[in-house]
Design a protein around this motif. Structure first.
Motif, PDB file in Angstrom:
ATOM      1  N   THR A   4      26.407  18.941 -10.456  1.00 18.99           N
ATOM      2  CA  THR A   4      25.191  18.443 -11.087  1.00 18.99           C
ATOM      3  C   THR A   4      25.502  17.277 -12.026  1.00 18.99           C
ATOM      4  OG1 THR A   4      24.228  20.644 -10.937  1.00 18.99           O
ATOM      5  CG2 THR A   4      23.210  19.119 -12.494  1.00 18.99           C
TER       6      THR A   4
ATOM      7  N   GLY B  61      16.711  21.337 -11.120  1.00 19.43           N
ATOM      8  CA  GLY B  61      16.472  21.154  -9.688  1.00 19.43           C
ATOM      9  C   GLY B  61      17.773  21.199  -8.908  1.00 19.43           C
ATOM     10  N   SER B  62      18.783  20.568  -9.456  1.00 18.91           N
ATOM     11  CA  SER B  62      20.071  20.543  -8.783  1.00 18.91           C
ATOM     12  C   SER B  62      20.719  21.923  -8.781  1.00 18.91           C
ATOM     13  CB  SER B  62      20.981  19.529  -9.476  1.00 18.91           C
ATOM     14  OG  SER B  62      22.303  19.669  -9.040  1.00 18.91           O
ATOM     15  N   LEU B  63      20.727  22.575  -9.924  1.00 23.04           N
ATOM     16  CA  LEU B  63      21.341  23.898 -10.003  1.00 23.04           C
ATOM     17  C   LEU B  63      20.616  24.886  -9.100  1.00 23.04           C
ATOM     18  CD1 LEU B  63      21.902  24.025 -13.856  1.00 23.04           C
ATOM     19  CD2 LEU B  63      23.684  23.892 -12.109  1.00 23.04           C
ATOM     20  N   ALA B  64      19.294  24.757  -9.020  1.00 27.03           N
ATOM     21  CA  ALA B  64      18.510  25.684  -8.207  1.00 27.03           C
ATOM     22  C   ALA B  64      18.816  25.518  -6.721  1.00 27.03           C
ATOM     23  CB  ALA B  64      17.022  25.498  -8.464  1.00 27.03           C
ATOM     24  N   LEU B  65      19.394  24.373  -6.347  1.00 22.63           N
ATOM     25  CA  LEU B  65      19.773  24.190  -4.946  1.00 22.63           C
ATOM     26  C   LEU B  65      21.198  24.667  -4.699  1.00 22.63           C
ATOM     27  CD1 LEU B  65      18.180  20.698  -4.405  1.00 22.63           C
ATOM     28  CD2 LEU B  65      17.545  22.789  -3.216  1.00 22.63           C
ATOM     29  N   GLY B  66      21.767  25.342  -5.675  1.00 21.62           N
ATOM     30  CA  GLY B  66      23.096  25.910  -5.478  1.00 21.62           C
ATOM     31  C   GLY B  66      24.216  24.974  -5.875  1.00 21.62           C
ATOM     32  N   ALA B  67      23.887  23.839  -6.493  1.00 24.01           N
ATOM     33  CA  ALA B  67      24.948  22.945  -6.944  1.00 24.01           C
ATOM     34  C   ALA B  67      25.636  23.560  -8.149  1.00 24.01           C
ATOM     35  CB  ALA B  67      24.373  21.586  -7.321  1.00 24.01           C
ATOM     36  N   SER B  68      26.938  23.314  -8.255  1.00 23.85           N
ATOM     37  CA  SER B  68      27.654  23.794  -9.433  1.00 23.85           C
ATOM     38  C   SER B  68      27.337  22.863 -10.596  1.00 23.85           C
ATOM     39  CB  SER B  68      29.159  23.798  -9.176  1.00 23.85           C
ATOM     40  OG  SER B  68      29.601  22.466  -9.057  1.00 23.85           O
TER      41      SER B  68
END
Ligand SMILES: Nc1ncnc2c1ncn2[C@@H]1O[C@H](COP(=O)(O)OP(=O)(O)OP(=O)(O)O)[C@@H](O)[C@H]1O
Ligand SMILES: [Mg+2]
Lengths: 281, 248
Positions: free
Chosen positions: A177, A166-173
């Motif tokens: 994350t 979920g975090s990565l899919a929001l563009g977080a590195s």
């Protein structure tokens, strides 16, 4: 016999067993309190041993043990947590990492006296620290490193992958994350590992024997290059190799009680922090 | 808007997607249907490169968004994912407050202007049709919401970073009928501003909400056409069999 009675009997056996285990623990604790509480007073807690360690208090040993807890934690916690983050979040599951993991587990099984010898050879002699808080802390730190790494890895693994995704899919590195999602969620469980390791550090005698512990040293340490007394070693000394064993027996129990109390206080405060963190999560 | 050219995808030796060519128009809803394991999720994850996270996988062919090859070396995956929101099958809110869940994408983007974030959170929750239900408890944990609310929260979270594409992998399969219809209404309104691709096992749902439908089977895109055509008059026999329930 029907299913229900069978189950009832099984539960009864489990219950008796768990009560028995708890009972043994309480018995030990009660025994030590009973034997040791008598000598505990302000003087015992705040003064140095006197009369060839048959009288006086254990203050230097308390300070020494606290120093060793702090020193080894300062070394083992950051290092252990960081390497666990690396092995479980970044490194994947290659051959090298699997090897490192096996080695870490093996390290956890080595008897602590071996760590003592190793610490003496490396920190005391080769690196020239002499018998000192730093040599003892590093030795104890290495001793608990596998424990810290293992429990941190388990804590990180318990964080659901769906949250990482979920975090990565929001563009977080990946780093974001780990630092904003994975670590905060895992932190309460990581703390459990840290508490265990503090318990271990405060109770070990063998690793500090050749690296830091002083037989008798009424002076408090001035720097991390000084020797200190420590509770478990002091306990050993007054229990088996003192000048008047019968007379010092109650002091030995008193020392044990203080040691248990320190570990207990650290445990309780850590679990309070843990509770607080979980509420916020 | 979204396009693939001769895309093949492999999990190790397993050939999961076979020679897929598709063109998905902007500001529309495209549904992917097909039996379990046919590769719908795998295909969806190509567009925000979530498949990159799975070790030992391989892609050939081209995958484009607005004509740009998103697997080109120069593409920053974080930037791509910010433009391509994703909603997962099971709601996966972070163990944070409702507010912080929606603000998350902005914060990791380095935005710290508080009023900007507050505005954006409100807008996103409104777009996700959740604002009225949560406006008085933004500081409460996201776990206090129902499953359907959590899923709309995840949609709001994806909207907050202003993507142009939203990928949804069975977003309503874990929800009750009322929550499901809320999500469907939502998809219908979001279509104005976003290109939406949704995987669903629910045939009526695909028929209700989508403009175009793609039917996958065993890693192949069997048929892709206007939803009406697919459901009323499919050109392939497999499609006909699947939607009439004779297969899968
Ligand atoms: N991480 C993975 N590793 C190996 N094989 C995988 C992986 N993920 C999916 N597959 C395989 O790829 C194929 C397609 O999987 P995918 O999840 O895309 O199917 P799907 O159409 O989304 O199915 P469902 O409707 O059940 O969600 C399946 O055969 C699956 O076994
Ligand atoms: Mg799927």
């Amino acid at each position: 016999m029907n299913k229900k009675t069978k189950q009832g009997i099984a539960f009864m056996i489990f219950r008796i067993l768990s009560v028995a285990v708890a009972g043994i623990l309480f018995y030990i604790l009660g025994f030590i309190i009973y034997q040791g509480a008598g000598v505990i007073n302000i003087e015992f807690l705040t003064s140095s041993p006197t009369n060839g360690m048959t009288a006086g208090g254990i203050f230097p040993a308390i300070v020494g043990t606290l120093c060793l807890i702090a020193g080894s934690s300062l070394f083992a916690f950051p290092l252990g947590i960081l390497s666990a983050i690396y092995t479980s979040e970044y490194a994947g599951n290659g051959k090298v990492i699997r090897f490192v993991r096996v080695m870490t587990n093996n390290l956890a099984g080595i008897p602590s006296i071996v760590f003592g010898l190793f610490g003496m050879s490396l920190f005391v002699n080769t690196m020239g620290f002499g018998d000192s808080i730093i040599a003892g802390s590093l030795t104890l730190g290495i001793l608990v490193l596998p424990l810290v790494i293992r429990t941190t890895e388990e804590a990180l693994k318990a964080v659901p992958d769906s949250l990482r995704r979920g975090s990565l899919a929001l563009g977080a590195s990946k780093l974001q994350t780990v630092s904003r999602i994975t670590l905060p969620i895992a932190f309460p469980n990581i703390m459990t590992g840290l508490i265990l390791s503090i318990g271990r550090v405060s109770g070990e005698t063998a690793p500090i024997l050749f690296t830091v512990a002083a037989y008798f040293l009424p002076k408090l340490p001035q720097s991390m290059y000084d020797q200190v007394m420590a509770l478990p070693y002091h306990l050993y000394v007054i229990a088996v190799s003192g000048t008047d064993l019968e007379a010092t027996r109650p002091m030995a129990y008193g020392t044990a009680l203080v040691l248990i109390a320190i570990v207990l206080i650290i445990n309780v405060s850590a679990s309070l922090i843990r509770k607080k963190l979980q509420k916020h999560a | 808007m979204l396009e693939t050219r001769k895309v093949n995808f492999y999990y190790g030796d397993f050939h999961a997607l076979k020679e897929i060519n598709i063109k998905i128009p902007a500001n529309s809803v495209t549904a992917f249907i097909g039996p379990s394991g046919c590769g719908k999720s795998t295909f969806l994850r190509l567009f925000n490169r979530m498949n990159d996270l799975i070790p030992d996988t391989r892609l050939t062919g081209e995958c484009l968004i607005r004509g740009e090859n998103i697997y080109h070396k120069s593409v920053d995956v974080s930037v791509l994912r910010k433009k391509t929101g994703m909603v997962f099958q099971k709601p996966n809110p972070f163990p944070k407050t409702i507010f912080e869940n929606v603000a998350y994408g902005l914060r990791v983007d380095g935005i710290s202007n508080r009023s900007f974030i507050a505005d954006r959170v409100e807008q996103s929750l409104k777009s996700a049709a959740l604002w009225d239900e949560v406006k008085d408890k933004l500081k409460k944990s996201a776990f206090e919401l129902s499953g359907g609310q959590q899923q709309r929260l995840c949609i709001a979270r994806a909207l907050a970073i202003s993507p142009s594409v939203i990928l949804m992998d069975e977003p309503a399969s874990a929800l009750d009928p009322i929550s499901t219809s809320k999500i469907e209404d939502l998809i219908h309104t979001l279509k104005k501003d976003y290109t939406i691709v949704i995987v669903t096992h629910n045939m009526q749902q695909a028929a209700r909400i989508s403009d175009k439908t793609g039917f996958f089977m065993l890693g192949e895109l069997i048929e892709y056409d206007d939803t009406k055509k697919i459901f009323l008059n499919p050109s392939k026999e497999e499609t006909q069999n699947y939607i009439t329930g004779r297969f899968g």
